[in-house]
Scaffold this motif. Structure first.
Motif, PDB file in Angstrom:
ATOM      1  N   VAL A 282      10.884 -12.299   1.221  1.00 16.30           N
ATOM      2  CA  VAL A 282      11.340 -11.425   0.145  1.00 16.30           C
ATOM      3  C   VAL A 282      12.244 -10.321   0.691  1.00 16.30           C
ATOM      4  N   ASP A 283      13.141  -9.861  -0.165  1.00 13.99           N
ATOM      5  CA  ASP A 283      13.997  -8.725   0.206  1.00 13.99           C
ATOM      6  C   ASP A 283      14.068  -7.690  -0.913  1.00 13.99           C
ATOM      7  N   ALA A 284      13.138  -7.791  -1.881  1.00 15.30           N
ATOM      8  CA  ALA A 284      13.065  -6.819  -2.972  1.00 15.30           C
ATOM      9  C   ALA A 284      11.668  -6.874  -3.568  1.00 15.30           C
ATOM     10  N   CYS A 285      11.265  -5.764  -4.184  1.00 11.38           N
ATOM     11  CA  CYS A 285       9.963  -5.671  -4.842  1.00 11.38           C
ATOM     12  C   CYS A 285      10.171  -5.195  -6.276  1.00 11.38           C
ATOM     13  N   LEU A 286       9.306  -5.665  -7.158  1.00 11.25           N
ATOM     14  CA  LEU A 286       9.338  -5.283  -8.569  1.00 11.25           C
ATOM     15  C   LEU A 286       7.959  -4.784  -8.963  1.00 11.25           C
ATOM     16  N   LEU A 287       7.913  -3.638  -9.636  1.00 14.41           N
ATOM     17  CA  LEU A 287       6.660  -3.048 -10.096  1.00 14.41           C
ATOM     18  C   LEU A 287       6.837  -2.526 -11.513  1.00 14.41           C
ATOM     19  N   GLY A 288       5.709  -2.338 -12.185  1.00 15.43           N
ATOM     20  CA  GLY A 288       5.724  -1.696 -13.488  1.00 15.43           C
ATOM     21  C   GLY A 288       5.732  -0.191 -13.343  1.00 15.43           C
ATOM     22  N   GLY A 289       6.196   0.490 -14.369  1.00 13.16           N
ATOM     23  CA  GLY A 289       6.281   1.947 -14.357  1.00 13.16           C
ATOM     24  C   GLY A 289       4.932   2.637 -14.293  1.00 13.16           C
ATOM     25  N   GLY A 290       3.881   1.998 -14.787  1.00 12.13           N
ATOM     26  CA  GLY A 290       2.550   2.589 -14.713  1.00 12.13           C
ATOM     27  C   GLY A 290       2.005   2.622 -13.293  1.00 12.13           C
ATOM     28  N   MET A 291       2.394   1.651 -12.486  1.00 12.28           N
ATOM     29  CA  MET A 291       1.900   1.538 -11.115  1.00 12.28           C
ATOM     30  C   MET A 291       2.775   2.290 -10.112  1.00 12.28           C
ATOM     31  N   TYR A 292       4.076   2.371 -10.390  1.00 11.71           N
ATOM     32  CA  TYR A 292       5.002   2.835  -9.370  1.00 11.71           C
ATOM     33  C   TYR A 292       4.721   4.234  -8.809  1.00 11.71           C
ATOM     34  N   PRO A 293       4.467   5.249  -9.603  1.00  8.58           N
ATOM     35  CA  PRO A 293       4.281   6.588  -9.005  1.00  8.58           C
ATOM     36  C   PRO A 293       3.156   6.638  -7.963  1.00  8.58           C
ATOM     37  N   THR A 294       2.023   6.010  -8.252  1.00 10.65           N
ATOM     38  CA  THR A 294       0.919   6.005  -7.289  1.00 10.65           C
ATOM     39  C   THR A 294       1.264   5.149  -6.079  1.00 10.65           C
ATOM     40  N   TYR A 295       1.942   4.028  -6.301  1.00  4.44           N
ATOM     41  CA  TYR A 295       2.392   3.147  -5.223  1.00  4.44           C
ATOM     42  C   TYR A 295       3.287   3.921  -4.250  1.00  4.44           C
ATOM     43  N   GLU A 296       4.278   4.611  -4.798  1.00  9.37           N
ATOM     44  CA  GLU A 296       5.200   5.384  -3.965  1.00  9.37           C
ATOM     45  C   GLU A 296       4.450   6.461  -3.180  1.00  9.37           C
ATOM     46  N   GLN A 297       3.550   7.162  -3.841  1.00 12.85           N
ATOM     47  CA  GLN A 297       2.770   8.215  -3.182  1.00 12.85           C
ATOM     48  C   GLN A 297       1.902   7.629  -2.065  1.00 12.85           C
ATOM     49  N   TYR A 298       1.227   6.534  -2.351  1.00 11.91           N
ATOM     50  CA  TYR A 298       0.324   5.905  -1.386  1.00 11.91           C
ATOM     51  C   TYR A 298       1.069   5.507  -0.116  1.00 11.91           C
ATOM     52  N   TRP A 299       2.182   4.779  -0.290  1.00 11.17           N
ATOM     53  CA  TRP A 299       2.903   4.256   0.874  1.00 11.17           C
ATOM     54  C   TRP A 299       3.717   5.330   1.588  1.00 11.17           C
ATOM     55  N   THR A 300       4.180   6.348   0.895  1.00 10.53           N
ATOM     56  CA  THR A 300       4.876   7.460   1.546  1.00 10.53           C
ATOM     57  C   THR A 300       3.933   8.174   2.500  1.00 10.53           C
ATOM     58  N   GLN A 301       2.693   8.382   2.077  1.00  9.37           N
ATOM     59  CA  GLN A 301       1.703   9.031   2.938  1.00  9.37           C
ATOM     60  C   GLN A 301       1.514   8.242   4.235  1.00  9.37           C
ATOM     61  N   ILE A 302       1.439   6.924   4.132  1.00 11.35           N
ATOM     62  CA  ILE A 302       1.271   6.091   5.332  1.00 11.35           C
ATOM     63  C   ILE A 302       2.540   6.099   6.175  1.00 11.35           C
ATOM     64  N   GLN A 303       3.705   6.096   5.536  1.00 11.92           N
ATOM     65  CA  GLN A 303       4.959   6.180   6.291  1.00 11.92           C
ATOM     66  C   GLN A 303       5.023   7.465   7.098  1.00 11.92           C
ATOM     67  N   ASN A 304       4.582   8.563   6.494  1.00  9.51           N
ATOM     68  CA  ASN A 304       4.676   9.871   7.147  1.00  9.51           C
ATOM     69  C   ASN A 304       3.577  10.123   8.162  1.00  9.51           C
ATOM     70  N   GLU A 305       2.377   9.619   7.917  1.00  7.23           N
ATOM     71  CA  GLU A 305       1.233   9.883   8.805  1.00  7.23           C
ATOM     72  C   GLU A 305       0.387   8.624   8.979  1.00  7.23           C
ATOM     73  N   PRO A 306       0.906   7.622   9.719  1.00  2.13           N
ATOM     74  CA  PRO A 306       0.213   6.334   9.816  1.00  2.13           C
ATOM     75  C   PRO A 306      -1.117   6.372  10.572  1.00  2.13           C
ATOM     76  N   ALA A 307      -1.362   7.386  11.352  1.00  4.94           N
ATOM     77  CA  ALA A 307      -2.591   7.432  12.154  1.00  4.94           C
ATOM     78  C   ALA A 307      -3.673   8.330  11.543  1.00  4.94           C
ATOM     79  N   LYS A 308      -3.375   8.959  10.419  1.00  2.00           N
ATOM     80  CA  LYS A 308      -4.336   9.877   9.808  1.00  2.00           C
ATOM     81  C   LYS A 308      -5.035   9.222   8.619  1.00  2.00           C
ATOM     82  N   PRO A 309      -6.282   9.645   8.342  1.00  2.00           N
ATOM     83  CA  PRO A 309      -6.953   9.123   7.147  1.00  2.00           C
ATOM     84  C   PRO A 309      -6.115   9.407   5.895  1.00  2.00           C
ATOM     85  N   HIS A 310      -6.031   8.404   5.056  1.00  6.11           N
ATOM     86  CA  HIS A 310      -5.248   8.530   3.828  1.00  6.11           C
ATOM     87  C   HIS A 310      -6.037   9.358   2.811  1.00  6.11           C
TER      88      HIS A 310
END
Length: 190
Positions: free
Chosen positions: A39-67
């Motif tokens: 795959v080279d693209a992802c599709l999500l619904g608007g209800g899921m996207y804000p939490t998805y973005e927040q969840y994965w941004t946290q891991i991108q920024n601090e991968p070794a810390k508890p989420h």
């Protein structure tokens, strides 16, 4: 034409989330469907996207810390998915959500736009979710393949993936029993 491939983690009774809106039976949210290379693209619904973005941004920024959402240190698979997600275009199907922190995020509002995405050149598109978006795109005939990880649990109340009154035949392409009792099921939709 690119395929739209949905991937969902479900309870045995077909729930994508429990009554509080969380799939608390899932230990990690890494991409466990073997899709990343194709795959080279992802599709999500608007209800899921804000939490998805927040969840994965946290891991991108601090991968070794508890989420903060899970209280757990991200798994290696989650760190790998976070890196992949940071570089991959995301499309959000929504009539209300229109902004994102990630610069590679675009918004689509119609099923015709999703059909157009499938007609563009490139690799396949991963339909990440949520349950309502996945179900509606299956009903619209836009999903080509469905990959499910079924957990050995009856969730009871919660968000069901399949609530449509429309019957749809699926063709089983692959089944694998995993060591922890989960089933990996890959279906082609006709």
């Amino acid at each position: 034409m690119r395929k739209l491939i949905g991937g969902m983690k479900l309870s045995l009774d077909g729930k994508a989330a429990g009554p509080e809106g969380l799939a608390d039976w899932v230990d990690g949210w890494s991409e466990d469907f073997g899709l990343t290379p194709q795959v080279d693209a992802c599709l999500l619904g608007g209800g899921m996207y804000p939490t998805y973005e927040q969840y994965w941004t946290q891991i991108q920024n601090e991968p070794a810390k508890p989420h903060p959402l899970s209280g757990e240190v991200p798994t290696q698979g989650e760190v790998e998915w976070a890196r992949f997600a940071a570089q991959t275009p995301h499309y959000v199907l929504s009539g209300t959500v229109a902004s994102a922190q990630w610069p590679q995020t675009s918004f689509v509002t119609t099923l015709d736009e999703i059909d157009s995405l499938k007609r563009q050149s490139g690799k396949d598109i991963y339909l990440v979710g949520g349950a309502r978006t996945t179900a509606s795109l299956i009903d619209a005939g836009l999903v080509d393949e469905l990959r499910l990880l079924v957990y050995p649990l009856i969730a009871g109340e919660g968000t069901a993936l399949f609530t449509t009154p429309v019957r749809r035949a699926l063709e089983l392409r692959k089944v694998e029993q995993l060591a922890d009792g989960r089933l990996s099921l890959n279906y082609e939709l006709g």
